[in-house]
Every structure is written in structure tokens, then in C-alpha cells.
Design an enzyme around this catalytic site. Structure first.
Site, PDB file in Angstrom:
ATOM      1  N   GLY A  57       0.860  -1.189   0.000  1.00 37.20           N
ATOM      2  CA  GLY A  57       0.000   0.000   0.000  1.00 37.20           C
ATOM      3  C   GLY A  57       0.891   1.232   0.000  1.00 37.20           C
ATOM      4  O   GLY A  57       2.115   1.116   0.053  1.00 37.20           O
ATOM      5  N   PRO A  58       0.297   2.427  -0.065  1.00 40.25           N
ATOM      6  CA  PRO A  58       1.098   3.655  -0.134  1.00 40.25           C
ATOM      7  C   PRO A  58       1.687   4.040   1.215  1.00 40.25           C
ATOM      8  O   PRO A  58       1.401   3.377   2.231  1.00 40.25           O
ATOM      9  CB  PRO A  58       0.061   4.697  -0.578  1.00 40.25           C
ATOM     10  CG  PRO A  58      -1.200   4.211   0.031  1.00 40.25           C
ATOM     11  CD  PRO A  58      -1.138   2.714  -0.036  1.00 40.25           C
ATOM     12  N   SER A  72      -0.170   4.011   4.965  1.00 37.98           N
ATOM     13  CA  SER A  72      -1.341   3.116   4.955  1.00 37.98           C
ATOM     14  C   SER A  72      -1.321   2.122   6.127  1.00 37.98           C
ATOM     15  O   SER A  72      -2.285   1.375   6.307  1.00 37.98           O
ATOM     16  CB  SER A  72      -1.426   2.359   3.623  1.00 37.98           C
ATOM     17  OG  SER A  72      -0.277   1.572   3.415  1.00 37.98           O
ATOM     18  N   GLY A  73      -0.236   2.112   6.887  1.00 35.30           N
ATOM     19  CA  GLY A  73      -0.193   1.229   8.059  1.00 35.30           C
ATOM     20  C   GLY A  73       0.564  -0.072   7.823  1.00 35.30           C
ATOM     21  O   GLY A  73       0.384  -1.040   8.565  1.00 35.30           O
ATOM     22  N   LYS A  74       1.443  -0.108   6.834  1.00 35.77           N
ATOM     23  CA  LYS A  74       2.197  -1.333   6.536  1.00 35.77           C
ATOM     24  C   LYS A  74       3.092  -1.729   7.700  1.00 35.77           C
ATOM     25  O   LYS A  74       3.113  -2.889   8.111  1.00 35.77           O
ATOM     26  CB  LYS A  74       3.069  -1.135   5.280  1.00 35.77           C
ATOM     27  CG  LYS A  74       2.292  -0.806   4.022  1.00 35.77           C
ATOM     28  CD  LYS A  74       3.194  -0.669   2.821  1.00 35.77           C
ATOM     29  CE  LYS A  74       4.163   0.506   2.907  1.00 35.77           C
ATOM     30  NZ  LYS A  74       3.492   1.825   2.952  1.00 35.77           N
ATOM     31  N   GLU A 101      10.404  -2.371   4.208  1.00 37.47           N
ATOM     32  CA  GLU A 101      10.826  -1.616   3.010  1.00 37.47           C
ATOM     33  C   GLU A 101      11.400  -2.552   1.947  1.00 37.47           C
ATOM     34  O   GLU A 101      12.467  -2.301   1.381  1.00 37.47           O
ATOM     35  CB  GLU A 101      11.870  -0.549   3.379  1.00 37.47           C
ATOM     36  CG  GLU A 101      11.429   0.393   4.473  1.00 37.47           C
ATOM     37  CD  GLU A 101      10.769   1.668   3.975  1.00 37.47           C
ATOM     38  OE1 GLU A 101      10.099   1.627   2.923  1.00 37.47           O
ATOM     39  OE2 GLU A 101      10.916   2.693   4.655  1.00 37.47           O
ATOM     40  N   GLN A 114      10.765  -3.005  -0.999  1.00 33.82           N
ATOM     41  CA  GLN A 114      10.933  -2.461  -2.361  1.00 33.82           C
ATOM     42  C   GLN A 114      12.361  -2.011  -2.635  1.00 33.82           C
ATOM     43  O   GLN A 114      12.764  -1.901  -3.782  1.00 33.82           O
ATOM     44  CB  GLN A 114       9.946  -1.302  -2.606  1.00 33.82           C
ATOM     45  CG  GLN A 114      10.300   0.037  -1.979  1.00 33.82           C
ATOM     46  CD  GLN A 114       9.892   0.171  -0.518  1.00 33.82           C
ATOM     47  OE1 GLN A 114       9.346  -0.743   0.069  1.00 33.82           O
ATOM     48  NE2 GLN A 114      10.158   1.321   0.085  1.00 33.82           N
ATOM     49  N   TYR A 153       6.699  13.041   0.902  1.00 29.58           N
ATOM     50  CA  TYR A 153       5.669  12.248   0.223  1.00 29.58           C
ATOM     51  C   TYR A 153       4.327  12.414   0.914  1.00 29.58           C
ATOM     52  O   TYR A 153       4.270  12.655   2.122  1.00 29.58           O
ATOM     53  CB  TYR A 153       6.052  10.765   0.277  1.00 29.58           C
ATOM     54  CG  TYR A 153       7.308  10.445  -0.494  1.00 29.58           C
ATOM     55  CD1 TYR A 153       7.271  10.273  -1.871  1.00 29.58           C
ATOM     56  CD2 TYR A 153       8.529  10.315   0.161  1.00 29.58           C
ATOM     57  CE1 TYR A 153       8.427   9.978  -2.586  1.00 29.58           C
ATOM     58  CE2 TYR A 153       9.687  10.022  -0.539  1.00 29.58           C
ATOM     59  CZ  TYR A 153       9.631   9.854  -1.909  1.00 29.58           C
ATOM     60  OH  TYR A 153      10.775   9.572  -2.609  1.00 29.58           O
ATOM     61  N   CYS A 204      -5.381   9.500  -3.446  1.00 26.33           N
ATOM     62  CA  CYS A 204      -6.202   8.531  -4.168  1.00 26.33           C
ATOM     63  C   CYS A 204      -5.764   8.509  -5.634  1.00 26.33           C
ATOM     64  O   CYS A 204      -4.992   9.370  -6.078  1.00 26.33           O
ATOM     65  CB  CYS A 204      -7.683   8.882  -4.044  1.00 26.33           C
ATOM     66  SG  CYS A 204      -8.148  10.328  -4.992  1.00 26.33           S
TER      67      CYS A 204
HETATM   68  P1  ADP Z   1       3.404   2.849   6.464  1.00 23.64           P
HETATM   69  O1  ADP Z   1       4.425   1.878   6.997  1.00 23.64           O
HETATM   70  O2  ADP Z   1       2.436   2.218   5.502  1.00 23.64           O
HETATM   71  O3  ADP Z   1       4.039   4.086   5.884  1.00 23.64           O
HETATM   72  P2  ADP Z   1       2.786   3.269   9.278  1.00 23.64           P
HETATM   73  O4  ADP Z   1       2.347   1.948   9.804  1.00 23.64           O
HETATM   74  O5  ADP Z   1       4.190   3.674   9.612  1.00 23.64           O
HETATM   75  O6  ADP Z   1       2.514   3.322   7.697  1.00 23.64           O
HETATM   76  O7  ADP Z   1       1.854   4.436   9.823  1.00 23.64           O
HETATM   77  C1  ADP Z   1       0.457   4.406   9.744  1.00 23.64           C
HETATM   78  C2  ADP Z   1      -0.063   5.621  10.519  1.00 23.64           C
HETATM   79  O8  ADP Z   1       0.233   6.822   9.812  1.00 23.64           O
HETATM   80  C3  ADP Z   1      -1.546   5.667  10.663  1.00 23.64           C
HETATM   81  O9  ADP Z   1      -1.982   4.858  11.712  1.00 23.64           O
HETATM   82  C4  ADP Z   1      -1.787   7.154  10.956  1.00 23.64           C
HETATM   83  O10 ADP Z   1      -1.638   7.414  12.333  1.00 23.64           O
HETATM   84  C5  ADP Z   1      -0.624   7.858  10.270  1.00 23.64           C
HETATM   85  N1  ADP Z   1      -0.983   8.661   9.107  1.00 23.64           N
HETATM   86  C6  ADP Z   1      -0.422   9.835   8.766  1.00 23.64           C
HETATM   87  N2  ADP Z   1      -0.938  10.313   7.617  1.00 23.64           N
HETATM   88  C7  ADP Z   1      -1.862   9.428   7.183  1.00 23.64           C
HETATM   89  C8  ADP Z   1      -2.726   9.358   6.034  1.00 23.64           C
HETATM   90  N3  ADP Z   1      -2.753  10.302   5.096  1.00 23.64           N
HETATM   91  N4  ADP Z   1      -3.531   8.275   5.926  1.00 23.64           N
HETATM   92  C9  ADP Z   1      -3.518   7.319   6.872  1.00 23.64           C
HETATM   93  N5  ADP Z   1      -2.709   7.323   7.965  1.00 23.64           N
HETATM   94  C10 ADP Z   1      -1.893   8.368   8.124  1.00 23.64           C
HETATM   95 MG    MG Z   2       6.519   1.861   6.836  1.00 16.37          MG
HETATM   96 ZN    ZN Z   3      -8.046  12.240  -3.636  1.00 16.09          ZN
END
Ligand code: ADP
Ligand code: MG
Ligand code: ZN
Length: 215
Positions: free
Chosen positions: A39-40, A43-45, A111, A113, A195, A199
Site C-alpha cells: 500500500g502507499p 497506509s499502516g504497513k 521496506e 521495495q 511524500y 487517491c
Molecule cells: P506505512 O508503513 O504504511 O508508511 P505506518 O504503519 O508507519 O505506515 O503508519 C500508519 C499511521 O500513519 C496511521 O496509523 C496514521 O496514524 C498515520 N498517518 C499519517 N498520515 C496518514 C494518512 N494520510 N492516511 C492514513 N494514515 C496516516
Molecule cells: Mg513503513
Molecule cells: Zn483524492
């Protein structure tokens, strides 16, 4: 008639339908698999990777977390929410085998990728040896192109989770990542200051603007 136990031993004991068999039945062996969490950005990865690793630890498994070397000073993995875990930073995925103690049941890869294509073979070997491999990584770069080995990792995985962030332009579900500063490089290390999740529609209109700028 006989069964084979988890170490390949022949079991002829037909009182086996008690707790003993339960322990030595081949069905109780750990099967390897890979799970790719994608996911982007935002997104909570990483949050989901941590949740999965914690579940394994609660169940008595031993976990190792690795990430690509990007910054020598940085030894851990962090979520945007501020949670952190220790990680081993590797240049090449093959180095996993230098750290792979026998008690390790699960390998987390952050990470993904940023690793080269050899990661695909490394994951397959680990899975074939009964290891659980849980990877997190961006599926698309900021221009919307498949990122590094992710297409291969996603297709060879037994399980895939595709997460959505929130679009910072319109509030819809976000599956893309937009770069806020100008650059032609695919890899430009940075967080939310560079970044932002968007959508597909907002990403497309941003891309059109970028291309118009080129003309
Ligand atoms: P990833 O590893 O996918 O970059 P993280 O697990 O580190 O994501 O972080 C997810 C958290 O980022 C969410 O729980 C939320 O608190 C925060 N967050 C900040 N900006 C956004 C956004 N635009 N959409 C969703 N979550 C966001
Ligand atoms: Mg991450
Ligand atoms: Zn949008």
C-alpha cells in the site's frame, strides 16, 4: 500402516489418537509462507508488520526483523505513529542467512521495495524451509510505477494485504504516493515531509500537472 512424525520417524503406535499423536503428527509441523503487506506511504504497513510479528511472539515464535541499509545511524524500524523495533540493516537479502539462528521461526522484512531481485529467491528458500516471511513494502513509486521486486514478491506470496491510507487532497481512500518535491529519481529517501498518500484520481491529476511541466 504407519505415520511419519515431525522428524520423519515412523510411528506405529496405534494408541496415537491421544495427546502423543497430536505432538508428532505431520499436520502440526510449521508450514512456511510469505505474507506481503503493501500500500502507499502512511497506509499502516509497518504497523501491521509489527502486529503480525507480535502475534508470532505471543504464540512462542522467535522473530528477526531486517531492513535495507539506507542510513548507517538508524538501527530500528519506526511507524508513523512512533512505535519502534530493533532491526538488522542489510545490504543484500542473502545476508539473512548469516543471522538465521535455528530458533528463528519468522523473518520480518521492512521496506522490501529497496532490496534487489535476489530477495525473491531468498524468500522462496526460507518458505521452503518452513519459515514464515512477513514483508512490508511500497507497491508503487511516486510516478505510479511498480517498485523494485514488489511485483514478484506479491505474485509469489501465499498471502497479500493491500492497505489504504487517506488521500491528503480529498479524503478518499489512498492507494498511491505522491512526491511533494520535484525529482526524477525513483529512490529518494524521505517521510511525510516529501511524500503524501493520495487517491488514484488525485494522483492522476498531479501526474498530468507534472507532465505538463515537462513540455
Ligand atoms: P506505512 O508503513 O504504511 O508508511 P505506518 O504503519 O508507519 O505506515 O503508519 C500508519 C499511521 O500513519 C496511521 O496509523 C496514521 O496514524 C498515520 N498517518 C499519517 N498520515 C496518514 C494518512 N494520510 N492516511 C492514513 N494514515 C496516516
Ligand atoms: Mg513503513
Ligand atoms: Zn483524492
Amino acid at each position: 500402516m504407519f505415520f511419519r512424525g515431525s522428524k520423519g520417524e515412523i510411528i506405529k503406535d496405534f494408541k496415537m489418537f491421544g495427546p502423543r499423536v497430536y505432538k508428532s503428527s505431520p499436520f502440526m509441523e510449521q508450514k512456511g509462507f510469505s505474507l506481503v503487506i503493501t500500500g502507499p506511504m502512511g497506509s499502516g504497513k509497518t504497523t501491521e508488520l509489527f502486529r503480525q510479528l507480535e502475534r508470532i511472539e505471543i504464540a512462542g515464535g522467535t522473530v528477526m526483523l531486517i531492513k535495507p541499509v539506507r542510513d548507517d545511524r538508524d538501527t530500528g524500524v519506526r511507524t508513523h505513529g512512533g512505535f519502534e523495533r530493533e532491526a538488522i540493516a542489510l545490504n543484500s537479502p542473502e545476508e539473512i542467512f548469516d543471522y538465521l539462528e535455528p530458533e528463528i521461526t519468522t523473518i520480518g522484512i521492512e521496506e522490501a521495495q529497496f532490496f534487489d531481485d535476489s530477495i525473491c529467491g531468498v524468500v522462496r528458500v526460507l518458505v521452503a524451509h518452513g519459515k514464515r516471511v512477513i514483508l512490508s513494502g511500497l507497491d508503487l513509486d511516486a510516478m505510479g510505477r511498480p517498485f523494485g521486486p514488489m511485483p514478484f514478491l506479491l505474485t509469489q506470496a501465499e498471502y497479500v494485504m493491500k492497505l489504504q491510507a487517506v488521500c491528503m487532497s480529498c479524503g478518499a481512500d489512498a492507494s498511491r504516493t505522491k512526491r511533494k518535491v520535484e525529482s526524477k529519481e525513483q529512490v529518494m529517501v524521505g517521510g511525510m515531509e516529501i511524500y503524501e498518500p493520495v487517491c488514484t484520481a488525485c494522483h492522476e491529476s498531479w501526474l498530468r500537472g507534472e507532465r505538463e511541466g515537462e513540455l
